[in-house]
Scaffold this motif. Structure first.
Motif, PDB file in Angstrom:
ATOM      1  N   UNK A 153       0.835  -1.175   0.000  1.00  0.00           N
ATOM      2  CA  UNK A 153       0.000   0.000   0.000  1.00  0.00           C
ATOM      3  C   UNK A 153       0.882   1.240   0.000  1.00  0.00           C
ATOM      4  N   UNK A 154       0.370   2.300  -0.569  1.00  0.00           N
ATOM      5  CA  UNK A 154       1.167   3.513  -0.677  1.00  0.00           C
ATOM      6  C   UNK A 154       0.601   4.619   0.212  1.00  0.00           C
ATOM      7  N   UNK A 155       1.371   5.689   0.323  1.00  0.00           N
ATOM      8  CA  UNK A 155       0.922   6.882   1.020  1.00  0.00           C
ATOM      9  C   UNK A 155      -0.121   7.546   0.136  1.00  0.00           C
ATOM     10  N   UNK A 156      -1.285   7.874   0.711  1.00  0.00           N
ATOM     11  CA  UNK A 156      -2.409   8.285  -0.127  1.00  0.00           C
ATOM     12  C   UNK A 156      -2.618   9.775  -0.260  1.00  0.00           C
ATOM     13  N   UNK A 157      -2.254  10.558   0.730  1.00  0.00           N
ATOM     14  CA  UNK A 157      -2.588  11.976   0.620  1.00  0.00           C
ATOM     15  C   UNK A 157      -1.355  12.857   0.601  1.00  0.00           C
ATOM     16  N   UNK A 158      -1.499  13.999  -0.023  1.00  0.00           N
ATOM     17  CA  UNK A 158      -0.438  14.992   0.001  1.00  0.00           C
ATOM     18  C   UNK A 158      -0.432  15.637   1.373  1.00  0.00           C
ATOM     19  N   UNK A 159       0.664  16.284   1.703  1.00  0.00           N
ATOM     20  CA  UNK A 159       0.742  16.956   2.990  1.00  0.00           C
ATOM     21  C   UNK A 159       1.532  18.230   2.809  1.00  0.00           C
ATOM     22  N   UNK A 160       1.355  19.153   3.753  1.00  0.00           N
ATOM     23  CA  UNK A 160       1.986  20.457   3.651  1.00  0.00           C
ATOM     24  C   UNK A 160       3.078  20.605   4.700  1.00  0.00           C
ATOM     25  N   UNK A 161       4.170  21.269   4.307  1.00  0.00           N
ATOM     26  CA  UNK A 161       5.297  21.527   5.202  1.00  0.00           C
ATOM     27  C   UNK A 161       5.324  23.019   5.512  1.00  0.00           C
ATOM     28  N   UNK A 162       5.559  23.360   6.776  1.00  0.00           N
ATOM     29  CA  UNK A 162       5.695  24.770   7.130  1.00  0.00           C
ATOM     30  C   UNK A 162       6.922  24.974   8.022  1.00  0.00           C
ATOM     31  N   UNK A 163       7.448  26.188   7.970  1.00  0.00           N
ATOM     32  CA  UNK A 163       8.631  26.561   8.727  1.00  0.00           C
ATOM     33  C   UNK A 163       8.234  27.706   9.643  1.00  0.00           C
ATOM     34  N   UNK A 164       8.593  27.596  10.935  1.00  0.00           N
ATOM     35  CA  UNK A 164       8.212  28.634  11.887  1.00  0.00           C
ATOM     36  C   UNK A 164       9.315  28.819  12.929  1.00  0.00           C
ATOM     37  N   UNK A 165       9.126  29.787  13.806  1.00  0.00           N
ATOM     38  CA  UNK A 165      10.066  30.057  14.903  1.00  0.00           C
ATOM     39  C   UNK A 165      11.496  30.183  14.395  1.00  0.00           C
ATOM     40  N   UNK A 166      11.666  30.928  13.322  1.00  0.00           N
ATOM     41  CA  UNK A 166      12.984  31.066  12.698  1.00  0.00           C
ATOM     42  C   UNK A 166      13.841  32.036  13.510  1.00  0.00           C
ATOM     43  N   UNK A 167      15.033  31.588  13.874  1.00  0.00           N
ATOM     44  CA  UNK A 167      16.022  32.459  14.500  1.00  0.00           C
ATOM     45  C   UNK A 167      17.242  32.461  13.579  1.00  0.00           C
ATOM     46  N   UNK A 168      18.333  33.044  14.027  1.00  0.00           N
ATOM     47  CA  UNK A 168      19.540  33.051  13.212  1.00  0.00           C
ATOM     48  C   UNK A 168      20.138  31.679  13.007  1.00  0.00           C
ATOM     49  N   UNK A 169      19.898  30.756  13.956  1.00  0.00           N
ATOM     50  CA  UNK A 169      20.562  29.451  13.872  1.00  0.00           C
ATOM     51  C   UNK A 169      19.634  28.263  14.109  1.00  0.00           C
ATOM     52  N   UNK A 170      18.325  28.500  14.212  1.00  0.00           N
ATOM     53  CA  UNK A 170      17.402  27.383  14.446  1.00  0.00           C
ATOM     54  C   UNK A 170      16.033  27.685  13.857  1.00  0.00           C
ATOM     55  N   UNK A 171      15.229  26.641  13.740  1.00  0.00           N
ATOM     56  CA  UNK A 171      13.860  26.780  13.245  1.00  0.00           C
ATOM     57  C   UNK A 171      13.065  25.536  13.619  1.00  0.00           C
ATOM     58  N   UNK A 172      11.768  25.629  13.469  1.00  0.00           N
ATOM     59  CA  UNK A 172      10.890  24.483  13.676  1.00  0.00           C
ATOM     60  C   UNK A 172      10.233  24.138  12.343  1.00  0.00           C
ATOM     61  N   UNK A 173      10.301  22.865  11.979  1.00  0.00           N
ATOM     62  CA  UNK A 173       9.680  22.353  10.754  1.00  0.00           C
ATOM     63  C   UNK A 173       8.487  21.501  11.179  1.00  0.00           C
ATOM     64  N   UNK A 174       7.312  21.786  10.628  1.00  0.00           N
ATOM     65  CA  UNK A 174       6.132  20.966  10.907  1.00  0.00           C
ATOM     66  C   UNK A 174       5.476  20.578   9.588  1.00  0.00           C
TER      67      UNK A 174
END
Length: 88
Positions: free
Chosen positions: A1-22
């Motif tokens: 079976x395969x992965x069925x749905x598309x999904x969205x990536x977002x980037x937040x909490x950006x600093x000079x040297x770090x970030x959060x990817x969800x």
């Protein structure tokens, strides 16, 4: 079976040297667990071929004034079929 749905990536909490990817969760046709691989500028994070659970990663040790491309690959656990989504 395969992965069925598309999904969205977002980037937040950006600093000079770090970030959060969800990203939004993905599903497989048979309802099995979906694992995710995060790739940053072509390098698997945190290590090569490290598929894991969860939909959030806190990234550190980034270089200031550098462009990054983030690719999240969703893989159906039992079949290894994948879908990708990209953010930069």
């Amino acid at each position: 079976m395969s992965v069925t749905n598309s999904f969205e990536v977002s980037i937040s909490d950006i600093t000079g040297t770090s970030t959060t990817i969800t990203w939004t969760p993905s599903t497989s046709e048979d309802g099995n667990t979906v694992l995710y691989l995060l790739t940053i500028n072509g390098v698997d994070y945190p290590s090569e071929n490290a598929f894991g659970y969860g939909t959030t990663k806190y990234i550190t040790n980034l270089e200031r004034n550098t462009d990054y491309e983030v690719v999240v690959t969703a893989r159906a656990q039992n079949t290894y079929k994948t879908k990708e989504s990209t953010a930069s």
